[in-house]
Write a protein that holds these residues in place. Structure first.
Motif, PDB file in Angstrom:
ATOM      1  N   LEU A  87       2.908   0.697   2.703  1.00 58.91           N
ATOM      2  CA  LEU A  87       3.812   0.691   1.615  1.00 58.91           C
ATOM      3  C   LEU A  87       4.269   0.247   1.017  1.00 58.91           C
ATOM      4  O   LEU A  87       4.948   0.956  -0.202  1.00 58.91           O
ATOM      5  N   LEU A  88       3.588  -0.958   0.715  1.00 56.47           N
ATOM      6  CA  LEU A  88       4.231  -1.488  -1.028  1.00 56.47           C
ATOM      7  C   LEU A  88       3.216  -0.676  -1.883  1.00 56.47           C
ATOM      8  O   LEU A  88       3.906  -0.315  -2.694  1.00 56.47           O
ATOM      9  N   SER A  89       1.929   0.102  -1.310  1.00 54.44           N
ATOM     10  CA  SER A  89       1.450   0.533  -2.389  1.00 54.44           C
ATOM     11  C   SER A  89       1.898   1.421  -2.662  1.00 54.44           C
ATOM     12  O   SER A  89       1.996   2.522  -3.676  1.00 54.44           O
ATOM     13  N   ALA A  93       3.416   2.932  -5.562  1.00 57.45           N
ATOM     14  CA  ALA A  93       3.429   4.632  -6.873  1.00 57.45           C
ATOM     15  C   ALA A  93       4.124   5.337  -7.107  1.00 57.45           C
ATOM     16  O   ALA A  93       4.206   6.063  -7.124  1.00 57.45           O
ATOM     17  N   ALA A  94       5.484   5.021  -6.152  1.00 57.51           N
ATOM     18  CA  ALA A  94       6.561   6.346  -6.820  1.00 57.51           C
ATOM     19  C   ALA A  94       7.487   5.183  -7.673  1.00 57.51           C
ATOM     20  O   ALA A  94       8.656   5.952  -7.587  1.00 57.51           O
ATOM     21  N   GLY A  95       7.034   4.207  -7.952  1.00 57.57           N
ATOM     22  CA  GLY A  95       7.758   3.015  -8.861  1.00 57.57           C
ATOM     23  C   GLY A  95       9.034   2.353  -8.814  1.00 57.57           C
ATOM     24  O   GLY A  95      10.290   2.540  -9.192  1.00 57.57           O
ATOM     25  N   THR A  96       8.830   1.944  -7.108  1.00 56.25           N
ATOM     26  CA  THR A  96       9.997   1.787  -6.717  1.00 56.25           C
ATOM     27  C   THR A  96       9.990   0.927  -5.869  1.00 56.25           C
ATOM     28  O   THR A  96       8.672  -0.153  -5.676  1.00 56.25           O
ATOM     29  N   THR A  97      11.269   0.359  -4.994  1.00 57.09           N
ATOM     30  CA  THR A  97      10.929  -1.349  -4.019  1.00 57.09           C
ATOM     31  C   THR A  97      10.089  -0.827  -2.750  1.00 57.09           C
ATOM     32  O   THR A  97      11.168   0.442  -2.170  1.00 57.09           O
ATOM     33  N   VAL A  98       9.690  -1.797  -1.748  1.00 52.67           N
ATOM     34  CA  VAL A  98       9.609  -1.659  -0.427  1.00 52.67           C
ATOM     35  C   VAL A  98      10.910  -0.740   0.306  1.00 52.67           C
ATOM     36  O   VAL A  98      11.350   0.380   0.574  1.00 52.67           O
ATOM     37  N   PRO A  99      12.072  -1.246   0.300  1.00 51.91           N
ATOM     38  CA  PRO A  99      13.842  -1.306   1.197  1.00 51.91           C
ATOM     39  C   PRO A  99      13.369  -0.014   0.187  1.00 51.91           C
ATOM     40  O   PRO A  99      13.976   1.244   0.851  1.00 51.91           O
ATOM     41  N   GLN A 100      13.464   0.855  -1.238  1.00 50.36           N
ATOM     42  CA  GLN A 100      13.883   1.988  -1.897  1.00 50.36           C
ATOM     43  C   GLN A 100      13.077   3.203  -0.831  1.00 50.36           C
ATOM     44  O   GLN A 100      13.583   4.389  -1.269  1.00 50.36           O
ATOM     45  N   VAL A 110      16.742   6.795  -3.542  1.00 45.65           N
ATOM     46  CA  VAL A 110      17.028   5.827  -4.010  1.00 45.65           C
ATOM     47  C   VAL A 110      18.213   5.731  -4.775  1.00 45.65           C
ATOM     48  O   VAL A 110      18.958   6.399  -5.503  1.00 45.65           O
ATOM     49  N   ARG A 111      18.586   4.283  -4.305  1.00 46.25           N
ATOM     50  CA  ARG A 111      19.646   3.978  -4.678  1.00 46.25           C
ATOM     51  C   ARG A 111      19.938   2.726  -5.558  1.00 46.25           C
ATOM     52  O   ARG A 111      19.053   1.974  -5.215  1.00 46.25           O
TER      53      ARG A 111
END
Length: 123
Positions: A87-89, A93-100, A110-111
């Motif tokens: 999920l981290l990778s 790749a999506a430019g966000t954090t794991v929770p987002q 995404v918030r």
């Protein structure tokens, strides 16, 4: 069967508002799953690491329902080290954090309003 030790697990808290929480809770109930197990399935993971012990890495928190649609809530999902790495990778790749990233997998946008220097916060 592979046994995953509690020390090999990572807990991720996914931010939601009250309306999103209730929506996910209804979907989880319809699927016959707990809320964390349903969120895991949204990410393409199996519902449980070990059936009945999915929250062994953390003490159980009492279930609480939101009283307002915009009330801040969170769902905590326990992941194995490998699941977290995957999920981290994907989140990087999506430019966000794991929770987002998990939020997007659940069908929510995404918030980033609580993060400094984001356009949403500046507005």
């Amino acid at each position: 069967m592979v046994v995953v030790k509690a020390s090999d697990r990572k807990a991720v808290s996914v931010p939601l508002n009250g309306a999103e929480f209730l929506e996910l809770e209804a979907k989880a109930s319809a699927a016959g799953l707990t809320l964390p197990a349903y969120v895991r399935t949204c990410c393409g993971l199996s519902p449980w690491i070990a059936r009945g012990r999915e929250m062994a890495a953390r003490p159980r928190q009492p279930s609480r329902h939101p009283s307002q649609a915009l009330e801040r809530m969170a769902v905590t999902v326990v992941l194995t080290g490998d699941e977290h790495s995957d999920l981290l990778s994907c989140s990087r790749a999506a430019g966000t954090t794991v929770p987002q990233h998990v939020r997007t997998q659940c069908g929510f946008e995404v918030r980033n309003t609580s993060l400094p220097n984001t356009p949403e916060r500046d507005r």
